[in-house]
Structures are given as structure tokens and as C-alpha cells.
Write a protein that holds these residues in place. Structure first.
Motif, PDB file in Angstrom:
ATOM      1  N   LYS A   1      32.490 -10.382  24.744  1.00  9.55           N
ATOM      2  CA  LYS A   1      31.952 -10.591  23.393  1.00  9.55           C
ATOM      3  C   LYS A   1      30.476 -10.981  23.456  1.00  9.55           C
ATOM      4  CE  LYS A   1      32.045 -14.568  22.174  1.00  9.55           C
ATOM      5  NZ  LYS A   1      32.492 -15.959  21.983  1.00  9.55           N
TER       6      LYS A   1
ATOM      7  N   ASP B   1      38.713 -16.378  24.474  1.00 12.95           N
ATOM      8  CA  ASP B   1      38.960 -15.532  23.316  1.00 12.95           C
ATOM      9  C   ASP B   1      40.072 -14.532  23.593  1.00 12.95           C
ATOM     10  OD1 ASP B   1      36.963 -16.755  21.957  1.00 12.95           O
ATOM     11  OD2 ASP B   1      35.532 -15.114  22.042  1.00 12.95           O
TER      12      ASP B   1
ATOM     13  N   LYS C   1      34.903 -10.988  16.221  1.00 11.05           N
ATOM     14  CA  LYS C   1      33.558 -11.503  16.445  1.00 11.05           C
ATOM     15  C   LYS C   1      32.545 -10.384  16.660  1.00 11.05           C
ATOM     16  CE  LYS C   1      35.234 -15.949  18.137  1.00 11.05           C
ATOM     17  NZ  LYS C   1      35.408 -16.862  19.288  1.00 11.05           N
TER      18      LYS C   1
ATOM     19  N   GLU D   1      40.507 -11.853  18.609  1.00 14.25           N
ATOM     20  CA  GLU D   1      39.349 -12.673  18.274  1.00 14.25           C
ATOM     21  C   GLU D   1      38.063 -11.969  18.665  1.00 14.25           C
ATOM     22  OE1 GLU D   1      40.688 -17.285  18.729  1.00 14.25           O
ATOM     23  OE2 GLU D   1      40.771 -16.068  20.555  1.00 14.25           O
TER      24      GLU D   1
END
Length: 366
Positions: A221, A164, A172, A168
Motif C-alpha cells: 500500500k 493491513d 486505501k 483494507e
């Protein structure tokens, strides 16, 4: 100023229809039509929706840019367009429009690289790029460290994201928090009210055996998502501001740490930051502090020039004209994975299409 090239640039790599006009290093117009609201209900960019929006916005946006700049299409010295990387369908709309305008006007066509354009746009803000320049590019699809000795011909990747990209990850995490799309601006706002030290989120690829200049934000993330899930499963409120601030701090800590190290290791005294995430207030503040501590000169364009726009494409196109780079052929096509080592199409050193500079046909717009 009259001797400097007047170039129109078209950018359609994602969800922004951008048209910019520059004369040399001077920005004359920066018209943007965004389709972000059309994508918001899907939680991300839908390629087909983006392509249709570009088709609808292209001609009005070009007309608006010409009006804002106070120039006629026939005054232009060239047309530049993002040839890649990006969404294939979206790129094709821009490339097709640029070819049509260039052919009708009898002007040279320059297919340029989206990432190199993000670097070159800083010339509109701070003047000619130093050579070499170290660039940290951070956007929805890219997190890269690039070393350029000539933005029109020599861009060398030192590191990139292996999963990622930073943008991004912002999108997310914002989705998990229920903050909507796009995630970058809204997380930046919430983070200003939060504690960046509240939650010790991990810093990816910063261990002694990890690649020096590569990035990874997938693990971060996931760590944020699991932390939020644990809170909700325990019936506790999620401190959105603290999560936003702690997550954002982890991202910008890694980005700036690696960028400063790359400058030191390669003997480069300037760091340029570009791409949509470069509009993040915490990234700009931390980069400024760390560059000052390291004795580096930091160059970051104003936020509007960090996000995708036609001005950056026009800036690189003008530099191509100034340096006498070969124009693109009429069979120019979009390349969704165009490598950053190709700042423009044709590749550096290929002069097989110089005939485009010498169009003898009548100007169809006259």
C-alpha cells in the motif's frame, strides 16, 4: 429435504445487515440491507453509523427473508447469529435481535464465528465441505489461511495478516487514487483496462526467510502511494488503470501463491476461497489457473455469497443443528475478537447449555 434443519441466520459484523434462511444445504432466502452509502462520505465504515443502520434495518430484513423463503418464523428449527469477530456495537445489535427472536419462538440459539461462516457458505453452492478443507479468507479485516477438519468444531489458523488485510489495502489504494469507497469493486473494474505488468510493485512476505503463510499488504500500500505521489509531484498524469492492475496483481499473486503452497504442504486437495475479496475477478482467475496446475480442486462461492451475508451464518447454524452441537446460552454476548478456533459459542465440547434445545415455554409468536 423436510428432515433437514431450517435455520435463520443474522449477520451484523460490519456494515451489512444480512438475514438468510437455509434448509440443510439449500438456500431459501438471502436478504441484505447495506449501509455502505452512508459510510462512503467518510471514506470507511463508521461503527456508530453501522450500528444505527442495523437497528433500523433488522426487523424489515428478517420479514423480507421469511417472505422470500415462504416460511413462517414458527417453522424455524433454530436461529444463528454472528457473535464475532467484528465491530462490537454492530455485533450487539444482531446478537440482541437473535436472542429476542429465539426466546420468543422457543427455538435454540447459535452464536457462530464470522470467519467460519465464510467457509461454510460454500456448502450452499457446492455441497458438503471436504474434510479437511483449506480455506483462504480474504476480506476488509482478514487475510487468513485456515485448515478445517470439521467446520463446526475444528478450525486451525495456519497464517494471517500481520498488518493491513487485503481488503483494507484495496480501500486505501482506492482512496489515494480518488476512486471512493469501497475500493475493491472499483479497482477491479479499472484493472480490467490496465497492464498488470506496468509497475513492479513489491510482494510482501515472500522472501526465503519470511513466514510461509502470513500476509502483509502495508508495504505494498505504501509503495503504491509513494509511486502515485512521485507522479503527481512531477506533474504527470497517474495511469489509474495501470496502477489498479499492477497493485491488484501483486495482491492476488501473494494470496494464491501462499494458498496453493499451504495445500501442498499439508496434503490437502481442495482450496476454498471466501470473504469479500473473493469476489475479485482476477483473484478468481489466478486461483483457478494455479489450482489447476497444482492438481487442486478450487471451490469459490458466487460473488454475492462471498461478501457478508446472513446466508453464510444460517449455513453454519444448520450444520451445528445437523451435527448436534450445543446451542448457546441466553447470556450469549458479542465478542469483537472471537478467535476462529471457536466456530461457535459455546466452545466445541461444551455441552453445558444443551437445555436451550429443550425449551418448554409457549411459543410467543403462536
Amino acid at each position: 429435504m423436510a428432515d433437514e434443519p431450517l435455520v435463520l441466520g443474522i449477520e451484523t459484523s460490519c456494515d451489512e445487515t444480512g438475514v438468510g434462511i437455509v434448509r440443510g444445504h439449500t438456500l431459501l432466502a438471502d436478504a441484505v440491507a447495506s449501509s455502505v452509502d452512508e459510510h462512503a462520505r467518510f471514506g470507511g465504515v463508521v461503527p456508530e453509523v453501522a450500528s444505527r443502520a442495523h437497528l433500523e434495518a433488522m426487523v424489515p430484513t428478517i420479514q423480507r427473508a421469511l417472505k422470500d423463503a415462504g416460511v413462517a418464523a414458527s417453522d424455524l428449527d433454530g436461529i444463528a447469529v454472528t457473535a464475532g469477530p467484528g465491530l462490537s456495537g454492530a455485533l450487539l445489535v444482531g446478537v440482541s435481535a437473535a436472542k429476542a427472536y429465539a426466546y420468543a419462538l422457543g427455538k435454540p440459539l447459535y452464536g457462530v464465528n464470522h470467519l467460519a461462516s465464510h467457509i461454510c457458505v460454500d456448502q450452499l453452492e457446492h455441497g458438503a465441505l471436504p474434510e479437511p478443507t483449506m480455506a483462504l479468507l480474504v476480506s476488509g479485516g482478514h487475510s487468513s489461511l485456515l485448515l478445517s477438519s470439521d467446520i463446526t468444531a475444528d478450525v486451525r489458523p495456519l497464517g494471517s495478516t500481520i498488518d493491513d488485510a487485503a481488503g483494507e489495502a484495496f480501500d486505501k489504494v482506492a482512496r489515494v487514487l480518488g476512486l471512493g469507497f469501497p475500493g475493491g469493486p472499483v479497482i477491479d473494474r479499472y484493472a480490467r483496462e490496465g497492464d498488470a505488468d506496468a509497475i513492479p510493485f513489491p510482494r510482501g512476505l515472500t522472501g526465503p526467510r519470511d513466514p510461509l503463510y502470513d500476509f502483509s499488504f502495508s508495504g505494498l500500500k505504501t509503495a503504491v502511494a509513494r509511486w502515485i505521489e512521485a507522479k503527481r509531484n512531477a506533474g504527470e498524469d497517474v495511469p489509474v488503470a495501470d496502477v489498479s492492475a499492477s497493485f491488484q496483481e501483486a495482491v492476488v499473486d501473494v494470496l494464491t501463491r501462499k494458498a496453493v503452497r499451504a495445500c501442498k504442504d499439508n496434503g490437502v486437495g481442495h482450496l476454498m476461497i471466501g470473504g469479500g475479496v473473493a469476489a475479485n475477478s482476477r483473484l478468481r482467475a489466478m486461483a483457478e489457473r494455479r489450482c489447476e496446475d497444482a492438481g487442486l480442486v478450487l471451490r469459490v462461492p458466487r460473488p454475492k455469497l462471498c461478501t457478508d451475508n446472513g446466508a453464510m451464518v444460517a449455513a453454519l447454524g444448520a450444520e451445528m443443528v445437523t451435527r448436534g452441537r450445543a446451542a448457546s446460552a441466553w447470556d450469549l454476548s458479542a465478542d469483537s475478537s472471537l478467535p476462529v478456533t471457536h466456530p461457535h459459542v459455546p466452545a466445541p465440547g461444551d455441552h453445558s447449555h444443551d437445555h436451550v434445545h429443550e425449551l418448554s415455554k409457549d411459543n410467543l409468536f403462536s
